[in-house]
Design an enzyme around this catalytic site. Sequence first.
Site, PDB file in Angstrom:
ATOM      1  N   ASP A   8      40.309  49.772  44.683  1.00 53.31           N
ATOM      2  CA  ASP A   8      41.206  48.649  44.928  1.00 53.31           C
ATOM      3  C   ASP A   8      41.230  47.684  43.748  1.00 53.31           C
ATOM      4  O   ASP A   8      40.546  47.883  42.742  1.00 53.31           O
ATOM      5  CB  ASP A   8      40.872  47.944  46.245  1.00 53.31           C
ATOM      6  CG  ASP A   8      39.491  47.298  46.246  1.00 53.31           C
ATOM      7  OD1 ASP A   8      39.054  46.835  45.176  1.00 53.31           O
ATOM      8  OD2 ASP A   8      38.863  47.246  47.319  1.00 53.31           O
ATOM      9  N   LYS A  22      45.448  45.995  46.810  1.00 53.36           N
ATOM     10  CA  LYS A  22      46.264  45.010  47.521  1.00 53.36           C
ATOM     11  C   LYS A  22      45.983  43.650  46.902  1.00 53.36           C
ATOM     12  O   LYS A  22      44.839  43.300  46.666  1.00 53.36           O
ATOM     13  CB  LYS A  22      45.919  44.961  49.007  1.00 53.36           C
ATOM     14  CG  LYS A  22      46.077  46.272  49.744  1.00 53.36           C
ATOM     15  CD  LYS A  22      45.653  46.123  51.190  1.00 53.36           C
ATOM     16  CE  LYS A  22      45.669  47.465  51.903  1.00 53.36           C
ATOM     17  NZ  LYS A  22      44.638  48.377  51.370  1.00 53.36           N
TER      18      LYS A  22
END
Length: 476
Positions: free
Chosen positions: A246, A268
């Site tokens: 991530d 994200k």
Amino acid sequence: MHYFPVFADLNNRPVLVVGGGGVAARKVNLLLKANADVRIVAQKLNAELTALFELGHILWIAGEFNSEQIRNVFLVIAATDDEYLNERVFRVAESQQKLVNVVDDQARCSFIFPSIIDRNPIQVAVSSGGTAPVLARLLREKLEALLPQHLGAMADISGKWRHKVKTKLKTVTERRRFWESLFNGRFSQLLKNRQTEAAKKELELQLDKDYRGGFVSLVGAGPGDAGLLTLKGLQEIQQADVVLYDALVSDEILELVRRDAKLVFVGKRAQGKQVAQENTNALLVKYAQQGKRVVRLKGGDPFVFGRGGEELEVLAERQIPFSVVPGITAAIGATAYAGIPLTHRDYAQSAVFVTGHRKANASDIEWQTLARSNQTLVIYMGTLKAKDIAERLQQFGRAGSTPIAVISQGTQARQKTHIGTLTALAEIAENAPTPALIVVGEVVTLHDKLAWFGEQKFAQKRPHFTLDSLRIESVA
């Protein structure tokens, strides 16, 4: 590289040792471990060497050294306290192109002895090239502590099974995955417990299984500093076929991933380009069902606002095996690097972690609980809602003068610590680079005294500017 590291096969090879004292005895014992055919030239032997001679472990040539004794040997070691004799042994050996070592005389050595970590048949040799033997010894001691005693048994058993494994598993990838799984699983634990027969049975059972099925490891990467990645986390990313990472995983940590592993970004960021959680779940399932060893690498700890539990639920529903490697969560790492203890007897008896990024239909937050005094409140992903957070906390009793910190890019070289009060939180958060962590509580006042990370702390240079109650300190 001044010395070329090699491992010599001395099994039944003749080795000549000149000298019969304690130094010679130490070298002889080392040579006997390698099953060398040891021959000693000396006028007399000490008690230890005499015992070895009487047991038939060594050949004693009683008398003076002469050049004929070197003719048919593989290695020569001079271990006497006679400098002239050592020099003579060296010159004769060199003239006959024999490898020679004069103990504690590097200039008269064509080979040197390293410090050895012996887990037969696994061996690790450490050398400083004679420049810093104490340093080499200290390094050996550290490696001794790191390497388990049962490594040798693991290597010995696996060596005997290599042909069967190669016959059963046709591809290099299948075999690599099998051995990695075996060495990191119950097989290793059984050998650690000295249950050799049970370990062999475990190997046989594992080989009878179908190893085409994949496996997922959910790994916490920590807050950013690669040194805070756990040892087990490092092992997992270096064994992975695919790593799904991530946006909070630092470049330093990605550099540690196995070079031929596939890296897939599934990050994200609020108000930024995102990979939907459903797509991440689908990728985990897809790669695992292809038989790959998958690592889901998450910043911080995967079970602290990382949605790790949600991802594992998907794997469990599809009966895909998985493991979890915890990581240091940002609240622990970033505050430590900022010199802000989460609890302190004088300021805070508890710490509360909350997220500022909530599910759309989530129930309301217990602001009264979060606004309590004598506790430290740490808010993840809260900078975009800083104005609302500050207003709510004050509405429920927190004083506007309560110290706060916003820590950006915690534990990394770019870390910035923004200090102020609750009334200025919105303004501070607006000026803070993301990712950032909000800390609310009196413990923040300890920052000036306890901050340690960054060169400016030691140079007594703390660049800052004031914006009402805002102070920004950078370690960059």
